[in-house]
Design a protein around this motif. Structure first.
Motif, PDB file in Angstrom:
ATOM      1  N   VAL A 125      -4.316  17.586  -7.292  1.00  0.00           N
ATOM      2  CA  VAL A 125      -3.681  18.053  -6.056  1.00  0.00           C
ATOM      3  C   VAL A 125      -4.322  17.355  -4.857  1.00  0.00           C
ATOM      4  CG1 VAL A 125      -3.366  20.039  -4.512  1.00  0.00           C
ATOM      5  CG2 VAL A 125      -2.938  20.286  -6.968  1.00  0.00           C
ATOM      6  N   ASN A 126      -5.639  17.296  -4.841  1.00  0.00           N
ATOM      7  CA  ASN A 126      -6.336  16.617  -3.744  1.00  0.00           C
ATOM      8  C   ASN A 126      -5.958  15.143  -3.669  1.00  0.00           C
ATOM      9  OD1 ASN A 126      -7.644  18.963  -2.974  1.00  0.00           O
ATOM     10  ND2 ASN A 126      -9.508  18.502  -4.116  1.00  0.00           N
ATOM     11  N   ASN A 127      -5.835  14.511  -4.832  1.00  0.00           N
ATOM     12  CA  ASN A 127      -5.464  13.095  -4.883  1.00  0.00           C
ATOM     13  C   ASN A 127      -4.053  12.894  -4.323  1.00  0.00           C
ATOM     14  OD1 ASN A 127      -6.115  10.360  -5.773  1.00  0.00           O
ATOM     15  ND2 ASN A 127      -4.484  10.670  -7.262  1.00  0.00           N
ATOM     16  N   LYS A 128      -3.143  13.755  -4.734  1.00  0.00           N
ATOM     17  CA  LYS A 128      -1.758  13.692  -4.251  1.00  0.00           C
ATOM     18  C   LYS A 128      -1.713  13.836  -2.732  1.00  0.00           C
ATOM     19  CE  LYS A 128       0.689  17.430  -4.936  1.00  0.00           C
ATOM     20  NZ  LYS A 128       1.240  18.119  -3.775  1.00  0.00           N
ATOM     21  N   ASP A 129      -2.427  14.824  -2.233  1.00  0.00           N
ATOM     22  CA  ASP A 129      -2.442  15.081  -0.790  1.00  0.00           C
ATOM     23  C   ASP A 129      -3.085  13.932  -0.013  1.00  0.00           C
ATOM     24  OD1 ASP A 129      -1.255  17.472  -1.405  1.00  0.00           O
ATOM     25  OD2 ASP A 129      -2.937  18.727  -0.778  1.00  0.00           O
ATOM     26  N   LEU A 165       0.823  -1.213   0.000  1.00  0.00           N
ATOM     27  CA  LEU A 165       0.000   0.000   0.000  1.00  0.00           C
ATOM     28  C   LEU A 165       0.857   1.263   0.000  1.00  0.00           C
ATOM     29  CD1 LEU A 165      -2.779  -1.089   2.518  1.00  0.00           C
ATOM     30  CD2 LEU A 165      -3.026  -0.786   0.037  1.00  0.00           C
ATOM     31  N   LEU A 166       1.934   1.266   0.793  1.00  0.00           N
ATOM     32  CA  LEU A 166       2.829   2.424   0.810  1.00  0.00           C
ATOM     33  C   LEU A 166       3.403   2.693  -0.580  1.00  0.00           C
ATOM     34  CD1 LEU A 166       4.792   1.813   4.140  1.00  0.00           C
ATOM     35  CD2 LEU A 166       3.208   3.700   3.672  1.00  0.00           C
ATOM     36  N   LYS A 167       3.813   1.634  -1.258  1.00  0.00           N
ATOM     37  CA  LYS A 167       4.392   1.787  -2.596  1.00  0.00           C
ATOM     38  C   LYS A 167       3.339   2.233  -3.604  1.00  0.00           C
ATOM     39  CE  LYS A 167       7.952  -1.570  -1.529  1.00  0.00           C
ATOM     40  NZ  LYS A 167       8.377  -2.955  -1.672  1.00  0.00           N
ATOM     41  N   GLU A 168       2.130   1.704  -3.475  1.00  0.00           N
ATOM     42  CA  GLU A 168       1.044   2.104  -4.368  1.00  0.00           C
ATOM     43  C   GLU A 168       0.690   3.582  -4.155  1.00  0.00           C
ATOM     44  OE1 GLU A 168      -3.452   0.961  -4.200  1.00  0.00           O
ATOM     45  OE2 GLU A 168      -2.363  -0.628  -5.249  1.00  0.00           O
ATOM     46  N   ASP A 169       0.623   4.003  -2.912  1.00  0.00           N
ATOM     47  CA  ASP A 169       0.343   5.412  -2.623  1.00  0.00           C
ATOM     48  C   ASP A 169       1.438   6.314  -3.193  1.00  0.00           C
ATOM     49  OD1 ASP A 169      -2.095   5.058  -1.260  1.00  0.00           O
ATOM     50  OD2 ASP A 169      -1.073   4.680   0.636  1.00  0.00           O
ATOM     51  N   THR A 170       2.681   5.872  -3.117  1.00  0.00           N
ATOM     52  CA  THR A 170       3.794   6.652  -3.656  1.00  0.00           C
ATOM     53  C   THR A 170       3.689   6.768  -5.174  1.00  0.00           C
ATOM     54  OG1 THR A 170       5.174   5.914  -1.824  1.00  0.00           O
ATOM     55  CG2 THR A 170       6.313   6.879  -3.690  1.00  0.00           C
ATOM     56  N   GLN A 171       3.325   5.679  -5.834  1.00  0.00           N
ATOM     57  CA  GLN A 171       3.136   5.725  -7.291  1.00  0.00           C
ATOM     58  C   GLN A 171       2.011   6.682  -7.658  1.00  0.00           C
ATOM     59  OE1 GLN A 171       2.435   1.547  -8.051  1.00  0.00           O
ATOM     60  NE2 GLN A 171       4.503   1.261  -8.868  1.00  0.00           N
ATOM     61  N   THR A 172       0.952   6.681  -6.862  1.00  0.00           N
ATOM     62  CA  THR A 172      -0.170   7.584  -7.115  1.00  0.00           C
ATOM     63  C   THR A 172       0.254   9.037  -6.946  1.00  0.00           C
ATOM     64  OG1 THR A 172      -1.698   5.874  -6.360  1.00  0.00           O
ATOM     65  CG2 THR A 172      -2.542   8.126  -6.443  1.00  0.00           C
ATOM     66  N   ILE A 173       1.066   9.309  -5.945  1.00  0.00           N
ATOM     67  CA  ILE A 173       1.579  10.671  -5.743  1.00  0.00           C
ATOM     68  C   ILE A 173       2.399  11.094  -6.953  1.00  0.00           C
ATOM     69  CG2 ILE A 173       3.219  12.053  -4.403  1.00  0.00           C
ATOM     70  CD1 ILE A 173       2.289  10.400  -1.924  1.00  0.00           C
ATOM     71  N   GLU A 174       3.253  10.199  -7.428  1.00  0.00           N
ATOM     72  CA  GLU A 174       4.097  10.516  -8.592  1.00  0.00           C
ATOM     73  C   GLU A 174       3.238  10.828  -9.813  1.00  0.00           C
ATOM     74  OE1 GLU A 174       7.883   8.696 -11.078  1.00  0.00           O
ATOM     75  OE2 GLU A 174       6.802   7.389  -9.693  1.00  0.00           O
ATOM     76  N   LYS A 175       2.243   9.987 -10.075  1.00  0.00           N
ATOM     77  CA  LYS A 175       1.370  10.227 -11.229  1.00  0.00           C
ATOM     78  C   LYS A 175       0.625  11.545 -11.059  1.00  0.00           C
ATOM     79  CE  LYS A 175      -2.176   8.564 -14.216  1.00  0.00           C
ATOM     80  NZ  LYS A 175      -2.786   7.443 -14.853  1.00  0.00           N
ATOM     81  N   SER A 176       0.158  11.812  -9.859  1.00  0.00           N
ATOM     82  CA  SER A 176      -0.564  13.058  -9.597  1.00  0.00           C
ATOM     83  C   SER A 176       0.320  14.265  -9.877  1.00  0.00           C
ATOM     84  CB  SER A 176      -1.063  13.100  -8.151  1.00  0.00           C
ATOM     85  OG  SER A 176      -1.990  12.070  -7.901  1.00  0.00           O
ATOM     86  N   MET A 177       1.564  14.205  -9.407  1.00  0.00           N
ATOM     87  CA  MET A 177       2.495  15.310  -9.641  1.00  0.00           C
ATOM     88  C   MET A 177       2.700  15.546 -11.135  1.00  0.00           C
ATOM     89  SD  MET A 177       5.517  14.881  -6.852  1.00  0.00           S
ATOM     90  CE  MET A 177       5.312  15.294  -5.142  1.00  0.00           C
ATOM     91  N   LYS A 178       2.890  14.476 -11.873  1.00  0.00           N
ATOM     92  CA  LYS A 178       3.103  14.600 -13.317  1.00  0.00           C
ATOM     93  C   LYS A 178       1.883  15.210 -13.993  1.00  0.00           C
ATOM     94  CE  LYS A 178       6.511  10.900 -13.685  1.00  0.00           C
ATOM     95  NZ  LYS A 178       6.776   9.528 -14.160  1.00  0.00           N
ATOM     96  N   ASN A 192     -10.199  22.624 -12.677  1.00  0.00           N
ATOM     97  CA  ASN A 192     -10.908  21.577 -11.926  1.00  0.00           C
ATOM     98  C   ASN A 192     -10.076  20.303 -11.860  1.00  0.00           C
ATOM     99  OD1 ASN A 192     -13.168  23.134 -11.340  1.00  0.00           O
ATOM    100  ND2 ASN A 192     -14.171  22.580 -13.261  1.00  0.00           N
ATOM    101  N   GLN A 193      -9.492  19.922 -12.982  1.00  0.00           N
ATOM    102  CA  GLN A 193      -8.668  18.717 -13.003  1.00  0.00           C
ATOM    103  C   GLN A 193      -7.395  18.911 -12.192  1.00  0.00           C
ATOM    104  OE1 GLN A 193     -10.736  16.252 -13.621  1.00  0.00           O
ATOM    105  NE2 GLN A 193      -9.089  15.226 -14.720  1.00  0.00           N
ATOM    106  N   ILE A 194      -6.810  20.083 -12.252  1.00  0.00           N
ATOM    107  CA  ILE A 194      -5.603  20.350 -11.466  1.00  0.00           C
ATOM    108  C   ILE A 194      -5.916  20.196  -9.986  1.00  0.00           C
ATOM    109  CG2 ILE A 194      -3.927  22.119 -10.786  1.00  0.00           C
ATOM    110  CD1 ILE A 194      -4.159  23.222 -13.699  1.00  0.00           C
ATOM    111  N   VAL A 195      -7.026  20.781  -9.555  1.00  0.00           N
ATOM    112  CA  VAL A 195      -7.424  20.678  -8.146  1.00  0.00           C
ATOM    113  C   VAL A 195      -7.669  19.221  -7.760  1.00  0.00           C
ATOM    114  CG1 VAL A 195      -9.262  21.248  -6.498  1.00  0.00           C
ATOM    115  CG2 VAL A 195      -8.318  23.026  -7.967  1.00  0.00           C
ATOM    116  N   GLU A 230       1.728  18.735 -16.016  1.00  0.00           N
ATOM    117  CA  GLU A 230       1.270  18.713 -17.408  1.00  0.00           C
ATOM    118  C   GLU A 230       0.058  19.631 -17.607  1.00  0.00           C
ATOM    119  OE1 GLU A 230      -0.926  15.505 -20.262  1.00  0.00           O
ATOM    120  OE2 GLU A 230       0.822  14.777 -19.155  1.00  0.00           O
ATOM    121  N   LEU A 231      -0.920  19.518 -16.733  1.00  0.00           N
ATOM    122  CA  LEU A 231      -2.130  20.341 -16.861  1.00  0.00           C
ATOM    123  C   LEU A 231      -1.834  21.818 -16.616  1.00  0.00           C
ATOM    124  CD1 LEU A 231      -4.652  17.978 -15.050  1.00  0.00           C
ATOM    125  CD2 LEU A 231      -4.703  18.608 -17.476  1.00  0.00           C
TER     126      LEU A 231
END
Length: 152
Positions: free
Chosen positions: A72-76, A39-52, A66-69, A56-57
């Motif tokens: 950001v919420n997903n990353k947080d 789960l920790l690794k999956e959450d980290t991958q999600t943060i990375e994708k969110s940042m990218k 709206n998508q940027i927000v 990009e957006l």
């Protein structure tokens, strides 16, 4: 009078709801350490994708705020999950204090605490920025902690 009773009942229910989710901090003995690291690794991958996605957006000519927000919420949210896992699962339940007279055990304990602290700090840094270097540091800290914790 009815309003006071109603408010009292609401307050009691709110307190009960906040303690109802404390199951993991009772001594049930049910632990899934391998799952926690997955789960920790999956959450980290999600943060990375969110940042990218945020970068990009944000660079697009017609910004979709709206998508940027949402990214950001997903990353947080995923950074918060990592912080919660480090604090409420590993620190509160799994890492046991050791007797200071055993130098090797004390050193191993200190190393685990250090890595957990780094995990929390880098997850926080991931919330503050879109700098992928923080994701790399977070991944490294998780991997190093897993090695220490699991004895691999």
């Amino acid at each position: 009078m009815k309003l006071k009773i109603f408010l009292t009942v609401i307050a009691i229910l709110a307190l009960a709801a906040s303690t109802a989710f404390a199951h993991c901090q009772i001594p049930c003995g049910i632990y899934g350490d391998d799952t926690r690291f997955t789960l920790l690794k999956e959450d980290t991958q999600t943060i990375e994708k969110s940042m990218k996605q945020i970068v990009e957006l944000s660079a697009a000519g017609d910004k979709d705020f709206n998508q940027i927000v949402r990214w950001v919420n997903n990353k947080d949210e995923h950074a918060d999950k990592i912080i919660d896992m480090a604090a409420n699962y590993f620190l509160a339940q799994r890492i046991k204090p050791v007797d200071g007279s055993d130098a090797a055990a004390a050193a191993a304990y200190a190393k685990k605490l250090e890595k957990l602290h780094l995990i929390i700090v880098y997850a926080m840094k991931c919330k503050q920025t879109t700098d992928l270097a923080n994701v790399t540091k977070l991944n490294t800290a998780i991997t190093e902690f897993e090695t220490l914790y699991m004895g691999k």
